[in-house]
Design an enzyme around this catalytic site. Structure first.
Site, short mmCIF file in Angstrom:
data_model
loop_
_atom_site.label_atom_id
_atom_site.label_comp_id
_atom_site.label_asym_id
_atom_site.label_seq_id
_atom_site.Cartn_x
_atom_site.Cartn_y
_atom_site.Cartn_z
CB CYS A 161 2.29 5.72 10.15
SG CYS A 161 2.46 6.28 8.47
CD GLN A 284 -8.30 5.99 -5.62
OE1 GLN A 284 -7.19 6.23 -5.17
NE2 GLN A 284 -8.50 5.69 -6.88
CG ASP A 383 -7.74 5.16 -12.57
OD1 ASP A 383 -6.50 5.26 -12.62
OD2 ASP A 383 -8.39 5.27 -11.52
CB CYS A 410 -0.90 5.83 -10.63
SG CYS A 410 -0.93 4.17 -11.29
N1 SAH Z 1 -10.72 3.60 -11.13
C1 SAH Z 1 -10.62 2.91 -9.87
C2 SAH Z 1 -9.46 1.89 -9.78
C3 SAH Z 1 -8.21 2.21 -10.51
S1 SAH Z 1 -6.88 1.13 -10.11
C4 SAH Z 1 -10.55 3.90 -8.74
O1 SAH Z 1 -10.31 5.07 -8.96
O2 SAH Z 1 -10.77 3.51 -7.59
C5 SAH Z 1 -6.75 0.18 -11.60
C6 SAH Z 1 -7.74 -0.96 -11.66
O3 SAH Z 1 -7.53 -1.66 -12.89
C7 SAH Z 1 -7.63 -2.00 -10.57
O4 SAH Z 1 -8.88 -2.13 -9.95
C8 SAH Z 1 -7.22 -3.29 -11.30
O5 SAH Z 1 -7.78 -4.44 -10.73
C9 SAH Z 1 -7.78 -3.05 -12.68
N2 SAH Z 1 -7.15 -3.77 -13.80
C10 SAH Z 1 -5.87 -4.15 -13.94
N3 SAH Z 1 -5.65 -4.69 -15.16
C11 SAH Z 1 -6.83 -4.67 -15.81
C12 SAH Z 1 -7.26 -5.08 -17.12
N4 SAH Z 1 -6.41 -5.61 -17.98
N5 SAH Z 1 -8.55 -4.85 -17.46
C13 SAH Z 1 -9.41 -4.29 -16.59
N6 SAH Z 1 -9.07 -3.89 -15.35
C14 SAH Z 1 -7.80 -4.08 -14.96
#
Ligand code: SAH
Length: 455
Positions: A161, A284, A383, A410
């Protein structure tokens, strides 16, 4: 005019949608056409006609777009992974910038926003540090690795890939050779029979450490020691394991990991922060761009060392630890308990004592903590997943009234919706910065700074 199935038209492709389909119009009626790019003039045949829009198949490119390029990957068309490979990279970036801007204007009703030029990749290939290749048999009965064709479960043979690491190919070759030598069958999804389902590979971008995890339908990988022997010729090989997944269905990983070599994890860095990565943990996938994204988030947070910061939806604490380098105290909230375990471990690994993590839903933890303890923050970073923030999160943030909210997103559509909500309640949008984390695909990340208006 009524558009019907099997009608043919010549149309100009004016835009592309999220799945990388070209979007064109005939007589004001919108058609989505796979395998076309912005600027193509194409002959298309309608395959499905709905009231206001339809789908068409490309019959022939009448005049190719100046933005059209030959995909680097031979199976780019069949494989579901890269939707934009036929579009020149610079134009992919324009497409992503436009997408963010359009959503902010259309959904968020923001006008005249000052958007920074998107941060693209220097090299938009070979950026992914993680790959999961399904293993199966081709029609000649040979063991193959590859990808599922878009929306299906048939394997498109491809073990190199072009957005993944170069070493993947060598590893897959070794695993396939090992399976052949010792008569270990690939898993057959339909019959729920056979052994090897997937091969998961992760590479530490800065450390060069390599992890291989073979996902099997069984409790034991026969001749595992021989596989280890063979894989150890790969430079940087640090962790070899198998994962037990005896379930039917399309979830890739089971819960149990058995180490064959190493302790089950590799390390990597984002900036100066070290992270421990196990086969099951989230990390990531584009570390080079992640560092740029986090730098923007850190810059927008405007920290001087005295601030209390909340990092909502913190995953394994990647952003939290990045912020903790320059804040007084950081609190992270994340729904997945395992991720919080990794986050705490990573804080310890980096000797950071000014971070604390909570397991739970952001929309429950934050309001509760605010009600009970009147927690406060100078800066809140969010995020969230694609669906954006729950209203309870937005409302509590407004009540807490931090000076700055940094929104990492995102999905620019839900971002636009949430920014509008905050803007109607005392905040204003400062900078908006797109970052391309997923070259060749239709996805784009965006960081946005909101500041509290003076009362
Ligand atoms: N900030 C991190 C991950 C972002 S991805 C980074 O940059 O690596 C979004 C994250 O939100 C995921 O880990 C997911 O498990 C979490 N998530 C999803 N719904 C949620 C909620 N209601 N409350 C808290 N976290 C949540």
């Amino acid at each position: 005019m009524q558009i019907k199935k099997n009608d043919c038209y010549i149309i100009t492709i004016e835009d592309m949608n999220e799945s990388g389909e070209g979007v064109g119009k005939t007589d004001g009626y919108t058609l989505f056409v796979k395998d076309t790019v912005i600027g193509d003039v194409a002959e298309v045949k309608v395959i499905k006609a709905k009231k206001n829009y339809g789908y068409a198949r490309l019959v022939k490119v009448v005049k190719p777009s100046v933005y059209r390029v030959e995909p680097v990957c031979k199976v780019a068309r069949q494989c579901g992974g890269c939707q934009l490979q036929a579009l020149r990279y610079e134009e992919q970036l324009r497409f992503k910038e436009r997408k963010i801007k359009n959503n902010l204007e259309r959904i968020g009703k923001f006008q005249g926003l000052d958007m920074e030029p998107i941060i693209g990749m220097e090299k938009p290939f070979r950026y992914r540090n993680k790959a999961q290749f399904p293993i199966g048999l081709n029609k000649d009965g040979e063991i193959v690795a590859g990808f599922y064709a878009g929306r299906t479960h048939s394997i498109i043979e491809s073990d190199d890939c072009v957005i993944g690491a170069e070493v993947n190919y060598r590893i897959l070759d070794i695993v396939k050779g090992f399976m052949k030598e010792f008569g270990i069958a690939p898993y057959d999804e339909e019959r729920h029979f056979g052994v090897v389902r997937h091969v998961l590979i992760r590479v530490g971008y800065k450390t060069g450490q390599v992890m291989v995890c073979v996902i099997i339908n069984g409790d034991k990988l026969d001749f595992g020691d021989r596989l280890v022997e063979k894989l150890l010729v790969i430079p940087g090989m640090t962790s070899i394991s198998f994962n037990v997944n005896k379930e039917k269905g399309n979830v890739i990983l089971g819960h149990k990991i058995v180490n064959l070599y190493g302790d089950g994890y590799i390390f990597d860095y984002i900036g100066d922060v070290q992270y421990r990565i196990s086969p099951l943990s989230f990390y990531q996938v584009n570390p080079m761009q992640t560092e740029k994204l986090y730098k923007v988030a850190l810059e927008y947070a405007g920290l001087s060392g005295n601030e209390v910061v909340w990092d909502l939806y913190c995953g394994i604490g990647t952003i939290s630890l990045f912020l903790a380098q320059q804040a007084k105290q950081v609190y992270g909230v994340e729904i997945v308990a395992d991720a919080i375990r990794d986050a705490r471990e990573n804080a310890r690994l980096n000797g950071m004592e000014n971070v604390e993590f909570f397991v739970g839903k952001a929309e429950e933890v934050l309001p509760k903590m605010y009600e009970r303890e009147r927690v406060y923050a100078e800066v809140i970073v969010v995020d969230p997943p694609r669906k954006g923030c729950e209203q309870a999160v937005l409302d509590t943030m407004v009540e807490m009234g931090p000076e700055r909210i940094v929104y990492v997103s995102c999905d620019s559509a839900t971002l636009a919706r949430d920014l509008r909500y905050l803007c109607d309640r005392g905040y204003e949008v400062g900078n908006v910065q797109g970052v391309d984390m997923f070259g060749m695909t239709g996805c784009v990340e965006c960081v946005c700074l909101m500041t509290r208006k003076e009362k």
